[in-house]
Design a protein around this motif. Structure first.
Motif, PDB file in Angstrom:
ATOM      1  N   ASP A  50       0.806  -0.940   0.038  1.00 39.49           N
ATOM      2  CA  ASP A  50      -0.042  -0.051  -0.107  1.00 39.49           C
ATOM      3  C   ASP A  50       0.797   1.167   0.129  1.00 39.49           C
ATOM      4  O   ASP A  50       1.562   1.726   1.284  1.00 39.49           O
ATOM      5  CB  ASP A  50      -0.874   0.029   1.445  1.00 39.49           C
ATOM      6  CG  ASP A  50      -1.902   1.115   1.150  1.00 39.49           C
ATOM      7  OD1 ASP A  50      -1.713   2.006   0.670  1.00 39.49           O
ATOM      8  OD2 ASP A  50      -3.062   1.113   1.943  1.00 39.49           O
ATOM      9  N   TYR A  51       1.071   1.725  -1.159  1.00 40.40           N
ATOM     10  CA  TYR A  51       2.048   3.024  -1.361  1.00 40.40           C
ATOM     11  C   TYR A  51       1.531   4.086  -0.654  1.00 40.40           C
ATOM     12  O   TYR A  51       2.220   4.892  -0.258  1.00 40.40           O
ATOM     13  CB  TYR A  51       2.274   3.181  -2.914  1.00 40.40           C
ATOM     14  CG  TYR A  51       3.129   1.968  -3.351  1.00 40.40           C
ATOM     15  CD1 TYR A  51       4.434   2.064  -3.650  1.00 40.40           C
ATOM     16  CD2 TYR A  51       2.175   1.013  -4.225  1.00 40.40           C
ATOM     17  CE1 TYR A  51       5.164   0.975  -4.054  1.00 40.40           C
ATOM     18  CE2 TYR A  51       2.996   0.017  -4.681  1.00 40.40           C
ATOM     19  CZ  TYR A  51       4.263   0.027  -4.814  1.00 40.40           C
ATOM     20  OH  TYR A  51       5.024  -1.101  -5.426  1.00 40.40           O
ATOM     21  N   GLU A  53      -0.250   4.365   2.269  1.00 36.01           N
ATOM     22  CA  GLU A  53      -0.444   3.974   3.563  1.00 36.01           C
ATOM     23  C   GLU A  53       1.100   3.804   4.285  1.00 36.01           C
ATOM     24  O   GLU A  53       1.301   3.435   5.264  1.00 36.01           O
ATOM     25  CB  GLU A  53      -1.551   2.973   3.970  1.00 36.01           C
ATOM     26  CG  GLU A  53      -2.674   3.602   3.870  1.00 36.01           C
ATOM     27  CD  GLU A  53      -3.341   4.516   4.880  1.00 36.01           C
ATOM     28  OE1 GLU A  53      -2.689   4.457   6.012  1.00 36.01           O
ATOM     29  OE2 GLU A  53      -3.951   5.347   4.211  1.00 36.01           O
ATOM     30  N   GLN A  54       1.828   3.753   3.083  1.00 38.69           N
ATOM     31  CA  GLN A  54       3.409   2.910   3.322  1.00 38.69           C
ATOM     32  C   GLN A  54       3.432   2.045   4.295  1.00 38.69           C
ATOM     33  O   GLN A  54       4.074   1.725   5.539  1.00 38.69           O
ATOM     34  CB  GLN A  54       4.242   4.292   3.975  1.00 38.69           C
ATOM     35  CG  GLN A  54       4.345   5.341   3.139  1.00 38.69           C
ATOM     36  CD  GLN A  54       5.364   6.435   3.750  1.00 38.69           C
ATOM     37  OE1 GLN A  54       5.015   7.091   5.106  1.00 38.69           O
ATOM     38  NE2 GLN A  54       6.239   6.893   3.086  1.00 38.69           N
ATOM     39  N   SER A  55       2.642   1.045   3.872  1.00 40.18           N
ATOM     40  CA  SER A  55       2.676  -0.469   4.467  1.00 40.18           C
ATOM     41  C   SER A  55       3.067  -1.630   3.466  1.00 40.18           C
ATOM     42  O   SER A  55       2.573  -1.454   2.538  1.00 40.18           O
ATOM     43  CB  SER A  55       1.288  -0.499   5.234  1.00 40.18           C
ATOM     44  OG  SER A  55       0.318  -0.813   4.689  1.00 40.18           O
ATOM     45  N   THR A  81       1.909  -7.255   8.850  1.00 39.33           N
ATOM     46  CA  THR A  81       2.127  -5.815   8.204  1.00 39.33           C
ATOM     47  C   THR A  81       3.429  -5.278   8.663  1.00 39.33           C
ATOM     48  O   THR A  81       3.913  -5.154   9.715  1.00 39.33           O
ATOM     49  CB  THR A  81       1.024  -5.011   8.839  1.00 39.33           C
ATOM     50  OG1 THR A  81      -0.388  -5.610   8.229  1.00 39.33           O
ATOM     51  CG2 THR A  81       1.047  -3.810   8.129  1.00 39.33           C
ATOM     52  N   SER A  83       5.408  -1.808   8.333  1.00 43.65           N
ATOM     53  CA  SER A  83       5.427  -0.353   7.756  1.00 43.65           C
ATOM     54  C   SER A  83       6.730   0.146   7.404  1.00 43.65           C
ATOM     55  O   SER A  83       7.918  -0.315   7.898  1.00 43.65           O
ATOM     56  CB  SER A  83       4.862   0.512   9.055  1.00 43.65           C
ATOM     57  OG  SER A  83       3.413   0.075   9.356  1.00 43.65           O
ATOM     58  N   TYR A  84       6.660   1.321   6.447  1.00 42.46           N
ATOM     59  CA  TYR A  84       7.886   2.075   6.209  1.00 42.46           C
ATOM     60  C   TYR A  84       7.706   3.339   5.893  1.00 42.46           C
ATOM     61  O   TYR A  84       6.729   3.660   5.935  1.00 42.46           O
ATOM     62  CB  TYR A  84       8.225   1.244   4.878  1.00 42.46           C
ATOM     63  CG  TYR A  84       7.685   1.447   3.607  1.00 42.46           C
ATOM     64  CD1 TYR A  84       7.596   2.632   3.109  1.00 42.46           C
ATOM     65  CD2 TYR A  84       6.594   0.523   3.180  1.00 42.46           C
ATOM     66  CE1 TYR A  84       6.915   2.922   1.898  1.00 42.46           C
ATOM     67  CE2 TYR A  84       5.710   0.655   2.157  1.00 42.46           C
ATOM     68  CZ  TYR A  84       6.104   1.906   1.652  1.00 42.46           C
ATOM     69  OH  TYR A  84       5.092   2.232   0.362  1.00 42.46           O
ATOM     70  N   ASP A  85       8.727   4.021   6.457  1.00 47.56           N
ATOM     71  CA  ASP A  85       9.045   5.330   5.998  1.00 47.56           C
ATOM     72  C   ASP A  85       9.796   5.919   4.664  1.00 47.56           C
ATOM     73  O   ASP A  85       9.095   6.737   4.194  1.00 47.56           O
ATOM     74  CB  ASP A  85      10.050   6.098   7.162  1.00 47.56           C
ATOM     75  CG  ASP A  85       8.994   6.259   8.621  1.00 47.56           C
ATOM     76  OD1 ASP A  85       8.055   6.113   8.405  1.00 47.56           O
ATOM     77  OD2 ASP A  85       9.994   6.090   9.324  1.00 47.56           O
ATOM     78  N   THR A  90      13.755   0.727   2.448  1.00 44.74           N
ATOM     79  CA  THR A  90      13.409  -0.738   2.825  1.00 44.74           C
ATOM     80  C   THR A  90      13.582  -1.859   1.807  1.00 44.74           C
ATOM     81  O   THR A  90      14.331  -2.752   2.181  1.00 44.74           O
ATOM     82  CB  THR A  90      11.789  -0.581   3.061  1.00 44.74           C
ATOM     83  OG1 THR A  90      11.364   0.482   3.936  1.00 44.74           O
ATOM     84  CG2 THR A  90      11.206  -1.687   3.233  1.00 44.74           C
TER      85      THR A  90
END
Length: 127
Positions: A50-51, A53-55, A81, A83-85, A90
């Protein structure tokens, strides 16, 4: 002097950087590349990114029995799940050293038909 493994990882890092630009993320090819890399690194059955929501949603199989023939059942996959910043960092963090990894990275570069990112590998066949 760099060896073949270092060159392949360096070229893949360049491709990751190119694939994480705003324009590139909208292209299906780059999205498939991201999914393939994450599936390989996490040994996942499926990956959904999910680009917005960054997940990253990972589906991994879980061992249900000691029987090697029936070790995993896809319909009972575990969901995780992540998550990434920063997607680029990543994905670059998923790069590992090793013969198996280098062969996979090289095949990804070839699969996405990027001659500028491939190396002169004597094991590579052409038509």
């Amino acid at each position: 002097m760099k060896n073949q493994d270092q060159i392949v990882r360096e070229e893949l890092r360049k491709f990751i950087k190119k694939s994480c630009t705003t324009e590139a993320i909208s292209e299906r090819t780059y999205r498939k590349f991201h999914t393939s890399l994450l599936k390989f690194f996490f040994s996942a059955v499926d990956v959904i990114i999910d680009y917005d929501e960054q997940s990253i949603l990972l589906y991994n199989t879980k061992p249900l029995t000691n029987d090697p023939v029936k070790l995993f059942f896809l319909h009972e996959a575990m969901k995780t799940t992540v998550s990434y910043d920063n997607l680029e960092e990543t994905l670059k963090g998923c790069l590992e050293q090793g013969t198996k990894q280098t062969k996979f990275y090289h095949s990804i570069l070839l699969h996405y038909n990027l001659p500028e990112h491939t190396t002169n590998n004597p094991d590579t066949l052409s038509a």
